[in-house]
Design a protein around this motif. Structure first.
Motif, PDB file in Angstrom:
ATOM      1  N   ASP A  77      38.288  79.066 -46.365  1.00 23.88           N
ATOM      2  CA  ASP A  77      39.259  78.174 -45.720  1.00 23.88           C
ATOM      3  C   ASP A  77      38.713  77.745 -44.359  1.00 23.88           C
ATOM      4  N   GLU A 136      37.910  90.845 -47.809  1.00 20.25           N
ATOM      5  CA  GLU A 136      38.752  89.779 -47.240  1.00 20.25           C
ATOM      6  C   GLU A 136      38.720  89.861 -45.719  1.00 20.25           C
ATOM      7  N   ASP A 196      48.710  75.243 -47.096  1.00 21.84           N
ATOM      8  CA  ASP A 196      47.657  74.249 -46.910  1.00 21.84           C
ATOM      9  C   ASP A 196      47.931  73.347 -45.724  1.00 21.84           C
ATOM     10  N   ASP A 209      38.641  83.344 -44.115  1.00 23.24           N
ATOM     11  CA  ASP A 209      39.497  82.325 -43.506  1.00 23.24           C
ATOM     12  C   ASP A 209      39.055  82.112 -42.060  1.00 23.24           C
ATOM     13  N   LYS A 214      34.390  83.715 -52.864  1.00 19.72           N
ATOM     14  CA  LYS A 214      35.150  82.962 -53.867  1.00 19.72           C
ATOM     15  C   LYS A 214      36.101  81.958 -53.208  1.00 19.72           C
ATOM     16  N   GLU A 215      36.608  82.301 -52.022  1.00 15.08           N
ATOM     17  CA  GLU A 215      37.540  81.424 -51.324  1.00 15.08           C
ATOM     18  C   GLU A 215      37.114  81.270 -49.861  1.00 15.08           C
ATOM     19  N   GLU A 240      34.711  88.318 -50.400  1.00 19.76           N
ATOM     20  CA  GLU A 240      35.147  87.338 -51.397  1.00 19.76           C
ATOM     21  C   GLU A 240      36.058  86.264 -50.796  1.00 19.76           C
ATOM     22  N   GLU A 241      36.779  86.591 -49.732  1.00 25.34           N
ATOM     23  CA  GLU A 241      37.688  85.634 -49.101  1.00 25.34           C
ATOM     24  C   GLU A 241      37.432  85.600 -47.593  1.00 25.34           C
ATOM     25  N   ASN A 278      39.013  74.938 -48.738  1.00 18.11           N
ATOM     26  CA  ASN A 278      40.106  74.179 -48.138  1.00 18.11           C
ATOM     27  C   ASN A 278      39.621  73.485 -46.866  1.00 18.11           C
ATOM     28  N   LEU A 304      31.827  80.358 -55.368  1.00 19.19           N
ATOM     29  CA  LEU A 304      32.888  79.730 -54.574  1.00 19.19           C
ATOM     30  C   LEU A 304      33.762  78.841 -55.464  1.00 19.19           C
ATOM     31  N   GLN A 305      35.044  79.151 -55.497  1.00 16.62           N
ATOM     32  CA  GLN A 305      35.991  78.422 -56.348  1.00 16.62           C
ATOM     33  C   GLN A 305      36.969  77.569 -55.537  1.00 16.62           C
ATOM     34  N   MET A 306      37.224  77.948 -54.280  1.00 17.70           N
ATOM     35  CA  MET A 306      38.187  77.235 -53.454  1.00 17.70           C
ATOM     36  C   MET A 306      37.606  76.995 -52.065  1.00 17.70           C
TER      37      MET A 306
END
Length: 862
Positions: A110, A62, A713, A87, A107-108, A84-85, A134, A130-132
């Motif tokens: 942003d 992350e 969000d 931002d 996976k995420e 995995e994450e 934003n 990748l699932q999300m």
């Protein structure tokens, strides 16, 4: 700041501060963190790029790099094979960095709040896990279109899959927001562009024949250009129509300002050229750039060049442009001072902050005269618009064009039921296309409002007509015409005759109270384009009315903008205790309708079934049993005040209400007008209780401050940081004013809830507060007496009946109009006995009171 190496076995490292002017490992041995799983570098300034050392932390799963001023990511970041994450929200990315597409375990992701982002490469398809994704706020995305990205990674994959099958078309559509003063010539410019020749609308302020031609609210017209289409949004220039400007608040607008040489010169002669530039253009920028700080450079059209000699045109133009640059310099100087005293960084206006480029580029300034044979500037302006529209070039699936055409062809309907579109096309695809059309200004579709989602508003003029039912630039003439054609009608069993109709109109005109029967009559007689409830919900979406309010047998809506009454000063001393907080706004001035919308927002959230309210054009009061909440705006001073009037028994809950209401106002204004500059000032409740005319204040105290932060969000949501725990107890303290003046000495004696927020008080603590207030009541009287002037002595005068009567009547004129009206009724009934009136009234109310009373029979005292 930590100067020692962190354990190599650290699992998660958060809030790491780094400096641009020193090597990272001088402060942190990041490279030694061989087992690190999570790293948060939020809020660091990495304008020069992310330190390469971050790419060596290969165990990371992350990584938070939000709000770091990043314009790209280093290639070394692609080595984070376990990540995995990620931002990277709130940065300055124009494209998703290449390194991201190599993070195969991601996976995420942003990327929200990157307002300059225009493209997500097709390589994102390779991120199979990748699932999300934003993309909130990235409204400039054109590949894929923002409408697709709003649905997340699955919609993006589907978009690229359809394009890969070869069925695609290229479109260039963009909305053009045309704004400027009343009679500046906006509608003439629109007609000239569409007809390819100079078209004039002959009218003047004194010519009543132009009423029906004036743009009411806004009108939208398509302008077909080579390889592109511009949706021209012509906004009415009168103040009453500014509330409709919300329609153009989109980051992908092309701003076009229209300035009349005639207006500019008239104001220049009276108040100077800088004031003229401010009133004819600069203030209009706030309508668009405050809400859309990443909006591109504006176009400028001068009209009425015939008002000056040909030799003076260039001089007048240069003078105007020079004053605009001067206004920008003043704004930036204020921003520098602002940033020097604030925590965090508020959103800057990108174009106005770029001092390397002029506010208006010389090649995008056009001069129009009334010469109908001159079409050269029309063609130049069309070329400039076409060039701008091409920057919005988007590749869309061919199937989208079919849905778009289907919506456009429904000319026989004033509104389209969503179900009609969903029956013909897939739900998912049709919703994406409708969002796309909404973003380009072709339609209005409120997919976030449940009551309006089933309707697609494709005939924009009908929306404008609905708004103009209640808002008109000449309301008196409008109501006279309505009265002349009025016919009685039945509404929910009530027979509405002409007298009742006139009473309802007066309630609306003076107090902003719109009876549901009156609204029903207007909608059915003058509009009827939409079902009644749809029209009401539409007006609510523009936040122009509050309700429905049910009181006894009456049902009505409240429209603060329509009220002719203002909040007087009585709210300042309402209640035993006053908890007061002010918010001042710097930078570009907020438009007047921003404050009116805030009043409606305040009413929508704060009212309950058991509360009553009073609404005025500059604020509102909500009564909650033994306490009341006041919201008052001072537009000219660009500030608002929130006050909770309460008692010692309700002190803790009242502090909560004050903080909650303030948070509501700040969140709404800063999320809508993102580039505004709020500053919070808390007034000392202890000083207010003592009626001190100069109470102490806390300006942006560290326990209460607005700041921008990434929240769920919503990347640009204003938070109110309140150290509730720090002030939840009960302890003696000093008055804030005496502390500020350096006069605090000895043992503190004031209960802390009378100075600082307190969220809970025991019965025993409440009793101590009550006892303290009783003890200092004499001090309050002493302060009040010290600031009263000697009372004027009344003299005898002859009344209209020839009787001499010596009588002094004390009438408090600090209440509202109805209280004074009651006093007037009393005087009328006793005019034979009353000849002399000694009126207690604030100095600011003297002129007002003299209009109501015979000034020769009135003496004033404070």
């Amino acid at each position: 700041m930590c100067a020692t190496p962190v354990s190599a076995h650290a699992d998660y490292f958060t809030n790491v501060p780094m400096r641009d002017d020193a090597p990272v490992n001088k402060y942190f041995s990041l490279s030694s963190l061989t087992q690190l799983k999570g790293l948060a570098l939020t809020g660091n300034n990495f304008k020069e790029g992310l330190p390469e050392v971050v790419g060596t932390l290969t165990t990371l799963t992350e990584l938070l790099l939000d709000w770091c001023q990043l314009q790209d990511l280093p290639e070394s970041l692609s080595k984070l094979s376990q990540l995995e994450e990620l931002d990277i929200s709130g940065n300055k990315l124009k494209e998703v960095p290449e390194a991201v597409f190599h993070l195969t375990e991601l996976k995420e992701l942003d990327i929200s709040g990157n307002y300059e982002l225009t493209k997500i490469d097709e390589k994102v398809m390779a991120l199979n896990k990748l699932q999300m994704l934003n993309c909130y706020g990235c409204s400039k995305l054109i590949s894929p279109p923002y409408a697709v990205c709003q649905d997340g990674i699955h919609a993006i994959r589907e978009y690229f899959k359809v394009l890969s099958q070869g069925r695609e078309i290229e479109v260039c559509n963009a909305p053009v927001a045309i704004v400027g003063n009343f009679l500046a010539g906006k509608t003439s410019i629109v007609k000239s562009l569409r007809q390819g020749k100079r078209v004039l609308t002959k009218r003047s302020e004194s010519d009543v024949s132009f009423i029906d031609e004036a743009t009411k609210g806004f009108e939208v017209h398509d302008l077909k250009l080579p390889d592109s289409t511009a949706n021209l949004i012509d906004h009415g220039g009168q103040d009453v129509y500014h509330i409709a400007y919300q329609y153009a608040l989109k980051e992908n607008n092309i701003p076009l300002f229209v300035v009349s040489f005639k207006h500019f010169l008239e104001i220049s002669h009276k108040k100077g050229s800088q004031v003229a530039a401010k009133k004819t253009c600069w203030d209009w920028m706030s309508h668009l750039y405050l809400s859309c700080p990443f909006l591109g450079p504006p176009l400028l059209v001068f009209t009425h060049a015939d008002a000056v000699t040909s030799q003076s045109v260039e001089v007048c133009k240069d003078n105007f442009l020079e004053e605009i640059e001067h206004l920008r310099r003043n704004m930036l100087a204020e921003e520098r001072e602002f940033y020097g005293t604030k925590q965090g960084e508020f959103q800057k206006i990108l174009h106005l902050s770029n001092t390397k480029a002029p506010v208006f580029h010389p090649e995008e300034v056009f001069i129009f005269s009334d010469d109908q044979s001159d079409t050269s500037n029309i063609e130049k302006l069309k070329l400039a618009l076409g060039k701008r529209c091409k920057t919005f070039k988007t590749i869309i699936p061919e199937a989208w064009n079919e849905i778009t055409q289907f919506v456009t062809d429904q000319t026989d309907k004033s509104v389209i039921n969503l179900s009609l579109i969903e029956e013909k096309y897939s739900v998912k695809e049709s919703h994406t296309v409708l969002r796309y059309m909404h973003n380009t200004g072709s339609i209005l579709w409120y997919n976030q409002i449940a009551s309006l989602k089933p309707f697609v508003f494709h005939q924009i003029r009908h929306i404008s007509e609905t708004i103009s039912l209640l808002f008109h630039h000449q309301p008196e003439e409008q109501w006279k015409e309505r009265l002349a054609t009025f016919t009685s009608f039945l509404y929910q069993g009530r027979q509405i005759n002409k007298r009742k109709y006139e009473e309802m109109v007066e309630d609306f005109k003076h107090d902003g109270i719109l009876d549901t029967a009156l609204l029903y009559y207007l909608l059915t007689k003058e509009s009827g384009k939409f079902p009644g409830e749809v029209s009401v919900e539409l007006l609510k979406s523009f936040k122009v009315l509050h309700g429905r309010v049910r009181k006894r047998s009456k049902e009505y809506y409240l429209i603060p903008f329509a009220s002719q009454s203002s909040m007087d000063g009585s709210w300042e001393t309402d209640g035993d205790l006053q908890l007061r907080l002010g918010i001042e706004f710097g930078g570009l001035p907020l438009p007047i309708y921003a404050f009116h919308l805030a009043i409606v927002k305040f009413l929508n959230v704060e009212t309950s079934l058991h509360s009553t309210m009073k609404v005025r054009n500059n604020g509102s009061t909500i009564y909650h049993g033994e306490s009341s909440t006041h919201f008052v705006h001072f537009f000219a001073e660009q500030r608002v005040t929130v006050q909770v009037s309460t008692s010692a028994q309700l002190l803790a809950s009242s502090w909560k209400r004050l903080i909650k209401t303030t948070q509501l106002i700040l969140e709404y204004i800063t999320s809508t007008w993102k580039a505004c500059r709020p500053s919070v000032k808390v007034v000392c409740p202890h000083c207010l209780y003592l009626r001190d005319p100069h109470p102490g204040t806390f300006v942006d105290p560290d326990w209460l401050c607005p700041l921008f932060s990434t929240v769920a969000d919503h990347p640009m949501k204003c938070q109110l940081k309140v150290d509730a725990e720090g002030f939840s107890g009960f302890q003696p303290t000093f008055c804030s004013k005496r502390e500020a003046e350096g006069k605090a000495s000895g043992r503190p004696t004031i209960p802390s809830p009378l100075v600082y927020p307190c969220y809970s008080l025991s019965d025993d603590e409440t009793q101590k507060v009550t006892e303290y207030l009783s003890k200092v009541i004499s001090q309050r009287h002493a302060i009040s007496s010290a600031h009263l002037r000697p009372q004027a002595v009344s003299s005898s005068k002859q009344d209209v009946r020839g009787k001499r009567v010596q009588l002094q009547s004390h009438i408090t004129a600090e209440g509202d109009d109805s209280e004074l009206s009651d006093s007037l009724d009393y005087l009328d009934e006793h005019q034979a006995e009353l000849a002399i009136i000694s009126l207690r009234v604030k100095s600011s109310k003297k002129a007002w009171a003299k209009k109501l009373f015979d000034s020769s029979s009135v003496s004033f005292f404070s």
